[in-house]
Motif scaffolding. Structure first.
Motif, PDB file in Angstrom:
ATOM      1  N   LEU A 159       0.829  -1.206   0.000  1.00 25.96           N
ATOM      2  CA  LEU A 159       0.000   0.000   0.000  1.00 25.96           C
ATOM      3  C   LEU A 159       0.862   1.254   0.000  1.00 25.96           C
ATOM      4  CD1 LEU A 159      -2.806  -1.048   2.505  1.00 25.96           C
ATOM      5  CD2 LEU A 159      -3.080  -0.649   0.054  1.00 25.96           C
ATOM      6  N   LYS A 160       1.915   1.229   0.791  1.00 27.60           N
ATOM      7  CA  LYS A 160       2.815   2.393   0.852  1.00 27.60           C
ATOM      8  C   LYS A 160       3.530   2.589  -0.474  1.00 27.60           C
ATOM      9  CE  LYS A 160       3.561   2.516   5.846  1.00 27.60           C
ATOM     10  NZ  LYS A 160       4.531   2.339   6.953  1.00 27.60           N
ATOM     11  N   PRO A 165      -3.657   4.994   1.069  1.00 28.03           N
ATOM     12  CA  PRO A 165      -3.845   5.049   2.527  1.00 28.03           C
ATOM     13  C   PRO A 165      -3.875   3.654   3.139  1.00 28.03           C
ATOM     14  CG  PRO A 165      -5.899   5.544   1.376  1.00 28.03           C
ATOM     15  CD  PRO A 165      -4.823   5.516   0.344  1.00 28.03           C
ATOM     16  N   VAL A 166      -3.193   3.499   4.261  1.00 28.79           N
ATOM     17  CA  VAL A 166      -3.198   2.214   4.981  1.00 28.79           C
ATOM     18  C   VAL A 166      -4.464   2.173   5.835  1.00 28.79           C
ATOM     19  CG1 VAL A 166      -2.018   0.761   6.666  1.00 28.79           C
ATOM     20  CG2 VAL A 166      -0.688   2.075   4.980  1.00 28.79           C
ATOM     21  N   ILE A 167      -5.354   1.241   5.524  1.00 30.93           N
ATOM     22  CA  ILE A 167      -6.628   1.088   6.242  1.00 30.93           C
ATOM     23  C   ILE A 167      -6.733  -0.364   6.674  1.00 30.93           C
ATOM     24  CG2 ILE A 167      -9.134   1.342   6.128  1.00 30.93           C
ATOM     25  CD1 ILE A 167      -8.646   3.205   3.664  1.00 30.93           C
ATOM     26  N   GLU A 168      -6.759  -0.604   7.994  1.00 33.32           N
ATOM     27  CA  GLU A 168      -6.755  -1.988   8.481  1.00 33.32           C
ATOM     28  C   GLU A 168      -8.034  -2.357   9.234  1.00 33.32           C
ATOM     29  OE1 GLU A 168      -2.723  -3.636   9.531  1.00 33.32           O
ATOM     30  OE2 GLU A 168      -2.381  -1.526  10.044  1.00 33.32           O
ATOM     31  N   THR A 169      -8.817  -1.378   9.670  1.00 29.92           N
ATOM     32  CA  THR A 169     -10.043  -1.671  10.420  1.00 29.92           C
ATOM     33  C   THR A 169     -11.219  -0.910   9.820  1.00 29.92           C
ATOM     34  OG1 THR A 169      -9.841   0.151  11.997  1.00 29.92           O
ATOM     35  CG2 THR A 169      -8.645  -1.886  12.519  1.00 29.92           C
ATOM     36  N   ASP A 170     -12.417  -1.354  10.190  1.00 32.72           N
ATOM     37  CA  ASP A 170     -13.613  -0.674   9.690  1.00 32.72           C
ATOM     38  C   ASP A 170     -13.712   0.756  10.223  1.00 32.72           C
ATOM     39  OD1 ASP A 170     -14.046  -1.486  12.275  1.00 32.72           O
ATOM     40  OD2 ASP A 170     -15.870  -2.628  11.858  1.00 32.72           O
ATOM     41  N   LYS A 171     -13.253   0.959  11.436  1.00 37.68           N
ATOM     42  CA  LYS A 171     -13.297   2.312  12.017  1.00 37.68           C
ATOM     43  C   LYS A 171     -12.322   3.241  11.284  1.00 37.68           C
ATOM     44  CE  LYS A 171     -15.028   0.971  16.534  1.00 37.68           C
ATOM     45  NZ  LYS A 171     -15.309  -0.423  16.151  1.00 37.68           N
ATOM     46  N   ILE A 295     -11.186  -5.386   4.429  1.00 40.51           N
ATOM     47  CA  ILE A 295     -11.348  -4.013   3.935  1.00 40.51           C
ATOM     48  C   ILE A 295     -11.736  -4.020   2.462  1.00 40.51           C
ATOM     49  CG2 ILE A 295     -10.145  -1.843   3.473  1.00 40.51           C
ATOM     50  CD1 ILE A 295     -10.894  -2.260   6.412  1.00 40.51           C
ATOM     51  N   ALA A 296     -11.166  -4.931   1.673  1.00 40.09           N
ATOM     52  CA  ALA A 296     -11.509  -5.024   0.246  1.00 40.09           C
ATOM     53  C   ALA A 296     -13.000  -5.312   0.064  1.00 40.09           C
ATOM     54  CB  ALA A 296     -10.673  -6.106  -0.430  1.00 40.09           C
ATOM     55  N   SER A 297     -13.555  -6.140   0.956  1.00 42.86           N
ATOM     56  CA  SER A 297     -14.989  -6.461   0.888  1.00 42.86           C
ATOM     57  C   SER A 297     -15.834  -5.220   1.152  1.00 42.86           C
ATOM     58  CB  SER A 297     -15.343  -7.550   1.903  1.00 42.86           C
ATOM     59  OG  SER A 297     -14.676  -8.760   1.609  1.00 42.86           O
ATOM     60  N   LEU A 298     -15.444  -4.424   2.137  1.00 49.10           N
ATOM     61  CA  LEU A 298     -16.202  -3.210   2.475  1.00 49.10           C
ATOM     62  C   LEU A 298     -16.106  -2.180   1.348  1.00 49.10           C
ATOM     63  CD1 LEU A 298     -15.290  -2.759   6.269  1.00 49.10           C
ATOM     64  CD2 LEU A 298     -17.101  -4.127   5.229  1.00 49.10           C
TER      65      LEU A 298
END
Length: 489
Positions: A159-160, A165-171, A295-298
Motif C-alpha cells: 500500500l505504501k 492510505p493504509v486502512i486496516e479496520t472498519d473504524k 477491507i476489500a470487501s467493504l
C-alpha cells in the motif's frame, strides 16, 4: 504478588506433585542432584522418558478419578447415616422407599434447575459477547458477500509503495471516508429488499438505439465513492490505450491516435460492460492493491450495487433485488475501476496488434482497430477470433452484432469522430441538424419569438463540441452559433 498467590500460580502451571518435589528440593528433603520422578533419570533414553511421562500423566488422571469416587462414596455414606438416624427403630420399608425416592427427586430437580440456569447463563454470556462484537465490528455484510471478512492481513508495504492510505479496520475506513461509523455499517450492508434506495435510477437513449441504464448514487454514498476514487483508484497507473474517463484524454484523443483514412477500421463493442464487473472482481481489485479481504470487501460493497424493481407490499413501496451486485454506471468510481480491471485486456490485445501492425485504442466498452496496408492479405476472421479469445479470457464478452468492419469507401468513425477525411470531423448529418437548429432559432428570434433555454443550451453544447473536434473546419457554423447565443443572452 504475595507468596500465597505465587504458590497458587506455580501449582497451576506445574502440577501439585511437580511443585511438591520442587519445594522438597528447596528445603533439603530431596537431594538436589537426584532427579525427581518427573525429570529424566540417569541412563534413561528420551523415548523411555516420554513413555514414563505419559504413564505418570495417566496415573495422575486415575488418581483423580479414584479420589472423586471416594468423595462420592463419602457423600453416599453420609446420606445413609442420615437416613438410619431418621428411620431408626422402624421397619416401614414403604415409608423409607418413599422418603428416599422423594430425596432423589428433589436432588434431580435441583440438578436440572442448576443445569438449566447455567445453560441460560452461558447462552446470555454468548449472546452478550456476540452483540458486543457486532456493535464494535462489521462482521456480516450480506449473504454471499461476507466470506472474506475473516481475512484481516494487510500488505502495508505494498500500500505504501502504491502511495495508498493504509486502512486496516472498519473504524479507520469510516474515518478515511469522513463518515460516521454507523453510516458505514449501513452503506456496506446488502439487503435483498429495501425501503430506501441509495441510487437514483433512470434510462437514457443510446445513439445506436435502445436505452442505457444509469444508477447514480445519492449524496452520502457519492461522496464516499469520490473519496475512494481520488485517494485510492487515481493512484493506479492505467493503460495508455484507454481514453475513456481519464484526465487529458477523450474521444478526441482516441480518434487522433489513429491515422486518417486507414485502409481498414474495425470497431468492437463489449457486451454488458459495467454489469460484467461483479462484486467479486471489484473486491479482488482492492486486494491486489494490498488491502485485506476484510477491507476489500467493504470497499467493494461501497462501489457496487444490484439492480432492483419497485414492488408494493402492504401499501408501501419496496425495492427488490433482481441481480447480484455489479458495477453501477453512474458512480464516480466506476469508470476508473473499469480502466484498472481492463489493463491486462489492453496489454494482451495491444501485444497481438503490434505483431500485425494494427493501431488499437479503447474508450470504455468501445474498442477500435485501424490498419494501414494490404487488406487483401489481412485475415480479418482470424484476427477477430484471436481478439474474442482474449476478451473472453479476461472475463468480458464481444457484442458480435455491433462489430463494424469499415473500409476507405465507408464512413469511418471512432466513438462518433469521423476519421476518413484529410482531417477529423463529425458526421455530416449531425452538422446539418445543428445548422437547422441555428437557422430556426434565428428566424424565431427575428420574428420576436422567444427561444427556449433548452434550445440555447443544446446549441451552445454542440458548438463547444465542434470547437473541440475541429474548430477550423467548422469555423463558419461555430461563428453563426456563437453570435446567435450571444444575441439571446
Amino acid at each position: 504478588m504475595d507468596a500465597k498467590t505465587e504458590y497458587r500460580n506455580l501449582v497451576k502451571n506445574m502440577g501439585k506433585k511437580e511443585f511438591t518435589f520442587l519445594k522438597m528440593q528447596e528445603y533439603g528433603f530431596w537431594p538436589s542432584n537426584l532427579p525427581t520422578p518427573y525429570e529424566r533419570q540417569q541412563n534413561e533414553t528420551e523415548q523411555d522418558f516420554e513413555k514414563r511421562k505419559k504413564l505418570l500423566d495417566e496415573f495422575q488422571k486415575l488418581s483423580e478419578k479414584i479420589s472423586n469416587v471416594y468423595k462420592e462414596k463419602d457423600e453416599i455414606e453420609k446420606k445413609l447415616s442420615h437416613l438410619k438416624k431418621e428411620f431408626e427403630g422402624t421397619w416401614d420399608y414403604e415409608r423409607i422407599r418413599a422418603a428416599v425416592a422423594q430425596e432423589i427427586m428433589k436432588e434431580s430437580i435441583a440438578r436440572r434447575a442448576e443445569k438449566k440456569a447455567e445453560k441460560e447463563r452461558q447462552k446470555k454470556l454468548k449472546t452478550d459477547a456476540w452483540n458486543k462484537r457486532k456493535a464494535e465490528n462489521i462482521i456480516f455484510i450480506g449473504k454471499g458477500y461476507s466470506n472474506l471478512l475473516g481475512k484481516k492481513e494487510t500488505n502495508v508495504q505494498k500500500l505504501k509503495e502504491n502511495e495508498m492510505p493504509v486502512i486496516e479496520t472498519d473504524k479507520e475506513l469510516a474515518r478515511f471516508l469522513q463518515i460516521e461509523y454507523n453510516t458505514l455499517r449501513y452503506l456496506v450492508y446488502h439487503r435483498d429488499v429495501i425501503t430506501f434506495d441509495n441510487y437514483y435510477r433512470f434510462d437514457i437513449p443510446k445513439k445506436s438505439g435502445g436505452t442505457r441504464h444509469i444508477a447514480a448514487p445519492k449524496t452520502q454514498l457519492k461522496a464516499a465513492q469520490r473519496q475512494i476514487l481520488e485517494q485510492i483508484l487515481e493512484k493506479v497507473d492505467i493503460s495508455d490505450l484507454s481514453h475513456g474517463f481519464v484526465k487529458s484524454r477523450s474521444v478526441l484523443t482516441s480518434a487522433k491516435t489513429h491515422n486518417t483514412s486507414p485502409d481498414l477500421l474495425i470497431n468492437i463493442d463489449l457486451e454488458n460492460f459495467f454489469p460484467t464487473i461483479t462484486f467479486q472482481r471489484v473486491r479482488g481489485l482492492y486486494q491486489s492493491f494490498g488491502y485485506s479481504g476484510y477491507i476489500a470487501s467493504l470497499l467493494a460493497m461501497l462501489c457496487t450495487y444490484c439492480e432492483r424493481m419497485p414492488f408494493e407490499i402492504k401499501g408501501k413501496i419496496k425495492y427488490i433485488k433482481t441481480s447480484d451486485r455489479i458495477l453501477p454506471q453512474g458512480s464516480p468510481a466506476s469508470p476508473m475501476i473499469t480502466n484498472i480491471i481492463c489493463r491486462n485486456l489492453d496489454k494482451r490485445i495491444n501485444g497481438l496488434c503490434k505483431k500485425l501492425g494494427i493501431t488499437y485504442t479503447r474508450y470504455a466498452d468501445d474498442m477500435s482497430f485501424s490498419y494501414m496496408g494490404d487488406t487483401d492479405n489481412f485475415a480479418i476472421g482470424s484476427f477477430l477470433n484471436s481478439v474474442n479469445k482474449i476478451i473472453e479470457a479476461e472475463g468480458f464478452h464481444m457484442k458480435k452484432e455491433k462489430t463494424h468492419i469499415l473500409r476507405k469507401n465507408n464512413r469511418q468513425y471512432i466513438t462518433g469522430i469521423v476519421i476518413n477525411n484529410e482531417e477529423i470531423g463529425v458526421p455530416k448529418k449531425w452538422v446539418k441538424i445543428l445548422k437547422a437548429s441555428i437557422h430556426n432559432a434565428q428566424k424565431l428570434r427575428d420574428s420576436g419569438g422567444s427561444v427556449s433555454n433548452k434550445t440555447i443550451h443544446e446549441i451552445s453544447g454542440k458548438i463547444a463540441w465542434l470547437k473541440s473536434v475541429n474548430a477550423e473546419r467548422y469555423k463558419k457554423t461555430i461563428i453563426q452559433g456563437t453570435e446567435l447565443i450571444q444575441s439571446l443572452i
